[in-house]
Design an enzyme around this catalytic site. Structure first.
Site, PDB file in Angstrom:
ATOM      1  N   LYS A  49      49.132  27.076  44.753  1.00  0.00           N
ATOM      2  CA  LYS A  49      47.841  28.024  44.787  1.00  0.00           C
ATOM      3  C   LYS A  49      48.225  29.159  43.960  1.00  0.00           C
ATOM      4  CE  LYS A  49      47.599  30.822  48.493  1.00  0.00           C
ATOM      5  NZ  LYS A  49      47.330  32.135  48.217  1.00  0.00           N
ATOM      6  N   ASN A  50      49.631  29.763  44.297  1.00  0.00           N
ATOM      7  CA  ASN A  50      49.765  31.074  43.467  1.00  0.00           C
ATOM      8  C   ASN A  50      49.899  31.065  41.946  1.00  0.00           C
ATOM      9  OD1 ASN A  50      48.795  32.385  46.015  1.00  0.00           O
ATOM     10  ND2 ASN A  50      51.073  32.641  46.519  1.00  0.00           N
ATOM     11  N   ARG A 120      41.378  38.634  47.471  1.00  0.00           N
ATOM     12  CA  ARG A 120      42.378  39.482  46.968  1.00  0.00           C
ATOM     13  C   ARG A 120      42.646  39.332  45.233  1.00  0.00           C
ATOM     14  NH1 ARG A 120      44.967  43.447  48.951  1.00  0.00           N
ATOM     15  NH2 ARG A 120      46.290  43.513  47.048  1.00  0.00           N
ATOM     16  N   CYS A 144      44.985  44.238  54.120  1.00  0.00           N
ATOM     17  CA  CYS A 144      44.785  43.108  54.844  1.00  0.00           C
ATOM     18  C   CYS A 144      45.751  42.755  56.013  1.00  0.00           C
ATOM     19  CB  CYS A 144      44.827  41.816  53.798  1.00  0.00           C
ATOM     20  SG  CYS A 144      46.463  41.472  53.358  1.00  0.00           S
ATOM     21  N   ARG A 149      48.969  46.694  51.102  1.00  0.00           N
ATOM     22  CA  ARG A 149      48.717  45.843  49.809  1.00  0.00           C
ATOM     23  C   ARG A 149      48.145  46.753  48.411  1.00  0.00           C
ATOM     24  NH1 ARG A 149      47.812  39.770  50.484  1.00  0.00           N
ATOM     25  NH2 ARG A 149      48.962  39.551  48.385  1.00  0.00           N
ATOM     26  N   PRO A 150      48.672  47.810  48.295  1.00  0.00           N
ATOM     27  CA  PRO A 150      47.983  48.891  47.007  1.00  0.00           C
ATOM     28  C   PRO A 150      47.920  48.109  45.890  1.00  0.00           C
ATOM     29  CG  PRO A 150      50.181  49.590  47.588  1.00  0.00           C
ATOM     30  CD  PRO A 150      50.089  48.480  48.738  1.00  0.00           C
ATOM     31  N   ILE A 151      47.489  48.840  44.846  1.00  0.00           N
ATOM     32  CA  ILE A 151      47.263  48.214  43.371  1.00  0.00           C
ATOM     33  C   ILE A 151      47.600  49.207  42.489  1.00  0.00           C
ATOM     34  CG2 ILE A 151      45.875  46.074  43.736  1.00  0.00           C
ATOM     35  CD1 ILE A 151      43.634  48.034  42.331  1.00  0.00           C
ATOM     36  N   ASP A 152      48.423  50.193  43.075  1.00  0.00           N
ATOM     37  CA  ASP A 152      48.802  51.057  42.150  1.00  0.00           C
ATOM     38  C   ASP A 152      49.717  50.898  40.939  1.00  0.00           C
ATOM     39  OD1 ASP A 152      50.654  50.943  44.353  1.00  0.00           O
ATOM     40  OD2 ASP A 152      52.237  52.330  43.373  1.00  0.00           O
ATOM     41  N   LEU A 153      50.547  49.790  40.919  1.00  0.00           N
ATOM     42  CA  LEU A 153      51.456  49.354  39.858  1.00  0.00           C
ATOM     43  C   LEU A 153      50.311  48.708  39.009  1.00  0.00           C
ATOM     44  CD1 LEU A 153      54.577  48.063  42.096  1.00  0.00           C
ATOM     45  CD2 LEU A 153      54.225  50.418  40.706  1.00  0.00           C
ATOM     46  N   ASP A 347      56.606  34.382  51.751  1.00  0.00           N
ATOM     47  CA  ASP A 347      55.340  33.307  52.082  1.00  0.00           C
ATOM     48  C   ASP A 347      56.132  32.276  52.948  1.00  0.00           C
ATOM     49  OD1 ASP A 347      53.509  35.171  51.034  1.00  0.00           O
ATOM     50  OD2 ASP A 347      53.642  33.855  49.300  1.00  0.00           O
ATOM     51  N   ARG A 439      42.535  28.094  53.255  1.00  0.00           N
ATOM     52  CA  ARG A 439      42.593  28.720  52.100  1.00  0.00           C
ATOM     53  C   ARG A 439      43.703  28.481  51.304  1.00  0.00           C
ATOM     54  NH1 ARG A 439      44.346  34.269  53.166  1.00  0.00           N
ATOM     55  NH2 ARG A 439      44.851  34.190  51.140  1.00  0.00           N
TER      56      ARG A 439
HETATM   57  N1  EPU Z   1      53.014  46.639  45.814  1.00  0.00           N
HETATM   58  C1  EPU Z   1      52.765  47.831  45.698  1.00  0.00           C
HETATM   59  N2  EPU Z   1      51.919  48.140  44.746  1.00  0.00           N
HETATM   60  C2  EPU Z   1      51.146  47.345  43.886  1.00  0.00           C
HETATM   61  C3  EPU Z   1      51.569  46.094  44.060  1.00  0.00           C
HETATM   62  C4  EPU Z   1      52.361  45.560  45.007  1.00  0.00           C
HETATM   63  O1  EPU Z   1      53.130  48.854  46.406  1.00  0.00           O
HETATM   64  O2  EPU Z   1      50.572  47.872  43.037  1.00  0.00           O
HETATM   65  C5  EPU Z   1      53.779  46.374  46.930  1.00  0.00           C
HETATM   66  C6  EPU Z   1      53.212  45.211  48.006  1.00  0.00           C
HETATM   67  O3  EPU Z   1      52.390  46.028  48.952  1.00  0.00           O
HETATM   68  C7  EPU Z   1      54.236  44.485  48.597  1.00  0.00           C
HETATM   69  C8  EPU Z   1      55.297  44.435  47.426  1.00  0.00           C
HETATM   70  O4  EPU Z   1      54.822  45.356  46.339  1.00  0.00           O
HETATM   71  O5  EPU Z   1      55.213  45.442  49.726  1.00  0.00           O
HETATM   72  C9  EPU Z   1      55.284  42.963  46.700  1.00  0.00           C
HETATM   73  O6  EPU Z   1      53.734  42.478  46.386  1.00  0.00           O
HETATM   74  P1  EPU Z   1      53.252  41.765  45.189  1.00  0.00           P
HETATM   75  O7  EPU Z   1      52.496  42.773  44.209  1.00  0.00           O
HETATM   76  O8  EPU Z   1      54.240  40.918  44.595  1.00  0.00           O
HETATM   77  O9  EPU Z   1      52.057  40.852  46.151  1.00  0.00           O
HETATM   78  P2  EPU Z   1      50.893  40.163  45.396  1.00  0.00           P
HETATM   79  O10 EPU Z   1      51.161  39.717  43.982  1.00  0.00           O
HETATM   80  O11 EPU Z   1      49.965  40.703  45.856  1.00  0.00           O
HETATM   81  C10 EPU Z   1      51.609  37.811  45.643  1.00  0.00           C
HETATM   82  C11 EPU Z   1      51.112  36.174  46.449  1.00  0.00           C
HETATM   83  C12 EPU Z   1      51.408  36.607  47.975  1.00  0.00           C
HETATM   84  C13 EPU Z   1      52.818  36.853  48.082  1.00  0.00           C
HETATM   85  C14 EPU Z   1      53.339  38.025  47.196  1.00  0.00           C
HETATM   86  C15 EPU Z   1      54.874  38.153  47.320  1.00  0.00           C
HETATM   87  C16 EPU Z   1      49.306  35.565  45.200  1.00  0.00           C
HETATM   88  C17 EPU Z   1      47.583  35.320  45.030  1.00  0.00           C
HETATM   89  N3  EPU Z   1      49.637  36.180  46.303  1.00  0.00           N
HETATM   90  O12 EPU Z   1      50.975  38.543  46.172  1.00  0.00           O
HETATM   91  O13 EPU Z   1      51.018  35.238  48.575  1.00  0.00           O
HETATM   92  O14 EPU Z   1      53.315  36.898  49.417  1.00  0.00           O
HETATM   93  O15 EPU Z   1      52.828  37.714  45.884  1.00  0.00           O
HETATM   94  O16 EPU Z   1      55.690  37.076  46.900  1.00  0.00           O
HETATM   95  O17 EPU Z   1      50.159  35.149  44.210  1.00  0.00           O
HETATM   96  C18 EPU Z   1      50.230  34.073  50.209  1.00  0.00           C
HETATM   97  O18 EPU Z   1      50.019  33.009  49.349  1.00  0.00           O
HETATM   98  O19 EPU Z   1      49.999  33.644  51.403  1.00  0.00           O
HETATM   99  C19 EPU Z   1      50.364  35.471  49.941  1.00  0.00           C
HETATM  100  C20 EPU Z   1      50.090  36.400  50.590  1.00  0.00           C
END
Ligand code: EPU
Length: 460
Positions: A49-50, A120, A144, A149-153, A347, A439
Site C-alpha cells: 500500500k505505502n 492523509r 489522526c 503528524r505535522p507536515i513541517d518537513l 507499522d 483501508r
Molecule cells: N514528522 C514531522 N514532520 C513532518 C513529517 C513527519 O515531525 O513534516 C514526524 C511524524 O509526526 C512522525 C515521524 O516524523 O513522528 C515519521 O513520520 P513520517 O513522515 O515518516 O510518516 P508518514 O510518511 O506520514 C508513512 C506511512 C505510515 C508509517 C510512517 C512511518 C504512508 C502512506 N504512510 O507515514 O504508514 O507509519 O511512514 O513509517 O506511507 C500505515 O500504513 O498504517 C501508516 C501509518
C-alpha cells in the site's frame, strides 16, 4: 519461562463461508473471529500500500501513460484514485489488476478538505503539483489517532527548492515559477520522514539543477518510488541511502512498474503464524525488507526460515522470496523499539504487541516514530492483556490466555493487532469499525481463512 496461550492441539475445521460480502450489500460490517485455531499453510502477500500511493501520485509528473502493477485493491487506493481524477488524471484499474494513469488536464491544483481528511497521503500531491503546474493548494491533513503528524518537513523542503508557501484557512498553498535544486536536511524530532522524502524527491526531479536530500528516509517504499521515478526518466541516485541526489530533468514520461510486496502485511502474517503456534509460509515477499522484524521474532522464540535470493539481482529478488514461521508453543517476552527503516517498523508495533501480550514474562514496547501510537492498548486490555502505558512505552506482563470480546478498531495497524488477539483468544471476538482494516489489508479474512482461521464478516 514460556506460557502457552489458548491454542488447542487439534486444528479445527474451517468455517465454510469467509467470503467478503460487499459493503453496499451489508452496510457497516464487523469482523467475527472464533479463536484457538493453529494457522498452517501458505499465503501470498499483496503489493505494498505505502509504495502504491506515492507511485500513483508520481504519475502526475508526466503526461504520457503509466502502468502500475501489483497495486492492492484497497479503500486507500480507491480514495487516492478519486483524488487524482479530480486533479486531472484519467486513472483506471484494468481486469489484469494493473492501474493505468495519464494526465488529461494539467490545470487543477487543489485537493480539498473533504478528500484530504479521508486520505492523509494526498499531501503527496504537493510536490508533483508545484513542480509540474507551478501551483498547489492542499488541505492540511491535521492529526489522526496515531499522533499529531505535522507536515513541517514537507513545507521546509519545498521552500528550500524555492516555492513560496502560505498556510492559511486550513490549507497549504505553494507557488513557484521554477523550482531550483539545493541541499536540504530533511530530519525532524523523530528522524527522517517517509512521505516528506517522497514529496521533495518528486518535486526535485523537475527542478533546475541538483538537489541533495540529507537524512532522507530509506524505507523500501521510498526506494520503490525512486526506481519508478528513474523509469520515468528522472535522475535519482543514492537510492536506499540517507543521501539522495536528484539531478533535475526537463520532463518525465510514463513508465511501467511493479510495486514491491507489502512488508507490513507479511509481518502481520508472521505474527499470525507465531501467535497461534502455527506453521505459516509467507510467499512473494522480500525477506531483506523485514530483517529487524525477523530478528525480533527469533528473539521471541519463533522459528523463522528465510528463502535464499534466487536471481542475485536485489530488485528482482524483492518479489520472489518466502518466510516460514513456526510457533514453538508460546512466545518469549522481549522488548521492541520502533525506528525508521532499517529499524523495527512502527507499522508492525501493534501486531508484535499482540504476540507479547500472550508471551511469558515482561516486555517493553517503545515508540520512537509515533510516541502516541498506543490506542490499541485499552482494547487489548479488554481482551485480558496486562499492559500499562508509560510515556512513549507500553509495559506488558504476558498472560497465559485471552478471552474473546467486542472491541473497536482504532487505526489500520491496531485493527490488525486486534485480529491477532482474536485468533488466539478463547471464544468469539467481534471487531467493530472495520473500515480501518479495509483501508490497508487486501482480503485479510479470506487469506486468514485459507490458513485455517475461523473468521467471517457480519452486518454491524
Ligand atoms: N514528522 C514531522 N514532520 C513532518 C513529517 C513527519 O515531525 O513534516 C514526524 C511524524 O509526526 C512522525 C515521524 O516524523 O513522528 C515519521 O513520520 P513520517 O513522515 O515518516 O510518516 P508518514 O510518511 O506520514 C508513512 C506511512 C505510515 C508509517 C510512517 C512511518 C504512508 C502512506 N504512510 O507515514 O504508514 O507509519 O511512514 O513509517 O506511507 C500505515 O500504513 O498504517 C501508516 C501509518
Amino acid at each position: 519461562m514460556t506460557i502457552q496461550a489458548n491454542i488447542p492441539n487439534i486444528v479445527g475445521t474451517r468455517k465454510s463461508s469467509s467470503t467478503r460480502i460487499p459493503c453496499e450489500e451489508l452496510g457497516p460490517q464487523k469482523l467475527m473471529i472464533e479463536g484457538g485455531q493453529r494457522l498452517h499453510g501458505k499465503v501470498k502477500v499483496s503489493g505494498a500500500k505505502n509504495s502504491s500511493l506515492p507511485i500513483l501520485v508520481a504519475t502526475l509528473l508526466a503526461d504520457s501513460e503509466s502502468v502500475v502493477r501489483n497495486v492492492p485493491d484497497l479503500e486507500d487506493v480507491n480514495t487516492l484514485m478519486e483524488i487524482l481524477r479530480n486533479l486531472g488524471l484519467e486513472i483506471e484499474r484494468f481486469p489484469d489488476g494493473a492501474i493505468r494513469s495519464r494526465v488529461v488536464d494539467n490545470t487543477p491544483y487543489e485537493a480539498p478538505y473533504e478528500h484530504v481528511q479521508r486520505m492523509r497521503a494526498s499531501v503527496l500531491a504537493l510536490g508533483p503539483l508545484v513542480a509540474r503546474r507551478g501551483h498547489a493548494r492542499i488541505s492540511l491533513p491535521g492529526g489522526c489517532v496515531i499522533g499529531t503528524r505535522p507536515i513541517d518537513l514537507h513545507i521546509k523542503g519545498l521552500e528550500a527548492l524555492g516555492a513560496k508557501i502560505e498556510v492559511r484557512h486550513g490549507y497549504v498553498e505553494a507557488q513557484v515559477r521554477e523550482l531550483v535544486g539545493t541541499r536540504i536536511y530533511l530530519g525532524g524530532a523523530y528522524g527522517s520522514t517517509v512521505l516528506g522524502t517522497a514529496n521533495i524527491m518528486m518535486a526535485a526531479t523537475l527542478a533546475k539543477g541538483r538537489t541533495v536530500i540529507e537524512n532522507a528516509a530509506c524505507e523500501p517504499e521510498v526506494v520503490d518510488l525512486a526506481r519508478f521515478l528513474n523509469a520515468m526518466g528522472a535522475e535519482v541516485s543514492g537510492i536506499g541511502s540517507h543521501r539522495l541526489v536528484i539531478d533535475g530533468v526537463e520532463e518525465l514520461h510514463g513508465a511501467d512498474h511493479t510495486v514491491i510486496p507489502d512488508r507490513i502485511e507479511a509481518g502481520t502474517f508472521m505474527a499470525a503464524g507465531a501467535i497461534t503456534g502455527g506453521d505459516v509460509t509467507i510467499e512473494g515477499v522480500c525477506p531483506n525488507h523485514l530483517m529487524a522484524v525477523v530478528d525480533k521474532f527469533i528473539e521471541a522464540g519463533v522459528s523463522v526460515d528465510l528463502s535464499e535470493p534466487t536471481t542475485g539481482n536485489i530488485y528482482e529478488d524483492s518479489y520472489k522470496g518466502s518466510i516460514r514461521v513456526r510457533g514453538m508453543g508460546g512466545t518469549l517476552s522481549t522488548d521492541i523499539t520502533t525506528l525508521p527503516y532499517p529499524g523495527y517498523p512502527t507499522d508492525l508495533q501493534a501486531q508484535f504487541m499482540a504476540m507479547l501480550a500472550v508471551s511469558g514474562g515482561i516486555s517493553v514496547v517503545t515508540e520512537k516514530v509515533y510516541p502516541d501510537r498506543f490506542m490499541h492498548v485499552a482494547e487489548y486490555c479488554r481482551m485480558g492483556a496486562k499492559i500499562r502505558k508509560e510515556g512513549p512505552s507500553a509495559i506488558l506482563a504476558g498472560v497465559p490466555g485471552l478471552s474473546g470480546a467486542p472491541v473497536k478498531a482504532t487505526d489500520l495497524r491496531a485493527s490488525a493487532g486486534l485480529v491477532l488477539m482474536g485468533l488466539v483468544a478463547l471464544g468469539k471476538s467481534e471487531i467493530h469499525h472495520l473500515h480501518h482494516i479495509d483501508r490497508g489489508y487486501e482480503k485479510l479474512e479470506e487469506k486468514l481463512h485459507g490458513l485455517g482461521a475461523k473468521i467471517w464478516r457480519e452486518a454491524d
